[in-house]
Write a protein that holds these residues in place. Structure first.
Motif, PDB file in Angstrom:
ATOM      1  N   LYS A  71     -76.478  -3.432 -53.661  1.00  0.00           N
ATOM      2  CA  LYS A  71     -75.156  -4.073 -53.705  1.00  0.00           C
ATOM      3  C   LYS A  71     -74.244  -3.484 -52.626  1.00  0.00           C
ATOM      4  N   VAL A  72     -74.220  -2.176 -52.514  1.00  0.00           N
ATOM      5  CA  VAL A  72     -73.413  -1.510 -51.486  1.00  0.00           C
ATOM      6  C   VAL A  72     -73.936  -1.860 -50.096  1.00  0.00           C
ATOM      7  N   MET A  73     -75.249  -1.903 -49.944  1.00  0.00           N
ATOM      8  CA  MET A  73     -75.825  -2.217 -48.637  1.00  0.00           C
ATOM      9  C   MET A  73     -75.465  -3.633 -48.190  1.00  0.00           C
ATOM     10  N   PHE A 127     -68.185   7.285 -56.251  1.00  0.00           N
ATOM     11  CA  PHE A 127     -69.378   6.877 -56.978  1.00  0.00           C
ATOM     12  C   PHE A 127     -69.074   5.685 -57.861  1.00  0.00           C
ATOM     13  N   ASP A 128     -70.135   4.977 -58.211  1.00  0.00           N
ATOM     14  CA  ASP A 128     -70.115   3.681 -58.882  1.00  0.00           C
ATOM     15  C   ASP A 128     -70.001   2.610 -57.811  1.00  0.00           C
ATOM     16  N   SER A 129     -70.942   1.684 -57.813  1.00  0.00           N
ATOM     17  CA  SER A 129     -70.979   0.651 -56.768  1.00  0.00           C
ATOM     18  C   SER A 129     -69.691  -0.163 -56.728  1.00  0.00           C
ATOM     19  N   ARG A 130     -69.039  -0.347 -57.881  1.00  0.00           N
ATOM     20  CA  ARG A 130     -67.804  -1.146 -57.892  1.00  0.00           C
ATOM     21  C   ARG A 130     -66.708  -0.467 -57.084  1.00  0.00           C
ATOM     22  N   VAL A 131     -66.581   0.845 -57.244  1.00  0.00           N
ATOM     23  CA  VAL A 131     -65.567   1.590 -56.506  1.00  0.00           C
ATOM     24  C   VAL A 131     -65.911   1.618 -55.018  1.00  0.00           C
ATOM     25  N   ILE A 132     -67.178   1.880 -54.715  1.00  0.00           N
ATOM     26  CA  ILE A 132     -67.605   1.960 -53.316  1.00  0.00           C
ATOM     27  C   ILE A 132     -67.404   0.618 -52.614  1.00  0.00           C
ATOM     28  N   CYS A 133     -67.807  -0.455 -53.263  1.00  0.00           N
ATOM     29  CA  CYS A 133     -67.696  -1.776 -52.632  1.00  0.00           C
ATOM     30  C   CYS A 133     -66.240  -2.159 -52.396  1.00  0.00           C
ATOM     31  N   GLU A 134     -65.372  -1.853 -53.347  1.00  0.00           N
ATOM     32  CA  GLU A 134     -63.967  -2.194 -53.144  1.00  0.00           C
ATOM     33  C   GLU A 134     -63.364  -1.346 -52.025  1.00  0.00           C
ATOM     34  N   LEU A 137     -63.849  -9.628 -49.805  1.00  0.00           N
ATOM     35  CA  LEU A 137     -64.817  -9.816 -50.889  1.00  0.00           C
ATOM     36  C   LEU A 137     -64.162  -9.634 -52.250  1.00  0.00           C
ATOM     37  N   PHE A 138     -63.057  -8.902 -52.273  1.00  0.00           N
ATOM     38  CA  PHE A 138     -62.213  -8.765 -53.463  1.00  0.00           C
ATOM     39  C   PHE A 138     -60.900  -9.490 -53.147  1.00  0.00           C
ATOM     40  N   PRO A 139     -60.764 -10.747 -53.534  1.00  0.00           N
ATOM     41  CA  PRO A 139     -59.589 -11.529 -53.121  1.00  0.00           C
ATOM     42  C   PRO A 139     -58.283 -10.929 -53.632  1.00  0.00           C
ATOM     43  N   ALA A 140     -57.215 -11.191 -52.907  1.00  0.00           N
ATOM     44  CA  ALA A 140     -55.891 -10.719 -53.325  1.00  0.00           C
ATOM     45  C   ALA A 140     -55.271 -11.657 -54.348  1.00  0.00           C
ATOM     46  N   GLN A 141     -55.574 -12.948 -54.247  1.00  0.00           N
ATOM     47  CA  GLN A 141     -55.000 -13.932 -55.163  1.00  0.00           C
ATOM     48  C   GLN A 141     -55.566 -13.719 -56.565  1.00  0.00           C
ATOM     49  N   THR A 142     -54.697 -13.706 -57.566  1.00  0.00           N
ATOM     50  CA  THR A 142     -55.069 -13.260 -58.906  1.00  0.00           C
ATOM     51  C   THR A 142     -56.240 -14.031 -59.502  1.00  0.00           C
TER      52      THR A 142
END
Length: 219
Positions: free
Chosen positions: A14-16, A66-73, A83-88
């Motif tokens: 996922k990170v890659m 650590f944690d893919s969610r934190v790394i990806c964001e 990849l993480f949109p700003a619009q709610t």
């Protein structure tokens, strides 16, 4: 940056994918590590991540994420890719799909490990996981059109990695035959350069002997 990495970890994948999509792969040193639930913690990983898990990313400033969610964001914020949109509403959709994809991956990993126990798997637990995997796949099928439409984000990336884990570790489950809309979406995602570059390679030995026959869909 430095990434504690394994070629078979779906969360590392996922990170890659995000590194490829954001153009940051050349900035990262990949550090191979072997981490598994049934193995003693890898000392190098444990020194970076007290949870003993990968992926773990060491930033240029020396902070370990650590944690893919934190790394990806973090990588998305660093690149401004979106990849993480700003619009709610769009952001919540992506985060919800990420949670579903990551949760499905978690179950598949735990289930496979449970099947390798010398004393044999705990049937009550594996029966529950089977029901949850079927429900998760049914939900993804119901939302496949929405997943396939519009800008792609972290939600699609997480789902790609979950489906990749099905193909790699549960190769006889024939999920595409039972979830055709999801299969069509996955076929499009499979053509992404980032997805092709991070495909998990099997050993050519055929279906996983541990998981064979454990997961079926339909009646």
């Amino acid at each position: 940056m430095k990434l504690h990495w394994s070629p078979r970890s779906p969360f590392v994948r996922k990170v890659m994918i995000v590194l490829h999509e954001t153009g940051q792969l050349p900035e990262v040193e990949l550090v191979p590590n072997t981490v598994a639930l049934h193995l003693p913690p890898d000392p190098e990983v444990l020194a970076a991540n007290p949870l003993g898990k990968i992926p773990a990313l060491v930033t240029e400033g020396g902070t370990v994420l650590f944690d893919s969610r934190v790394i990806c964001e973090y990588l998305d914020l660093r690149s401004g890719t979106g990849l993480f949109p700003a619009q709610t509403e769009a952001r919540i959709d992506q985060l919800r799909w990420q949670a579903l994809g990551d949760g499905l991956t978690d179950i598949l990993l735990l289930w496979r490990t449970e099947l390798t126990r010398e004393a044999g798997p705990w049937t009550a637990v594996t029966d529950g996981w089977r029901a949850k995997v079927r429900a998760a796949m049914a939900r993804l099928e119901a939302e496949a059109d929405a997943l396939a439409a519009g800008p792609s984000g972290i939600g699609q990336v997480a789902v790609i990695c979950a489906l990749g884990q099905l193909d790699f570790r549960w190769p006889d489950c024939a999920w595409r035959a039972h979830f055709p809309q999801l299969a069509r979406a996955e076929a499009v995602w499979a053509a992404w350069e980032s997805v092709k570059a991070t495909a998990v390679a099997g050993d050519g030995a055929g279906p996983d002997a541990v998981t064979a026959g454990q997961l079926t869909f339909g009646p």
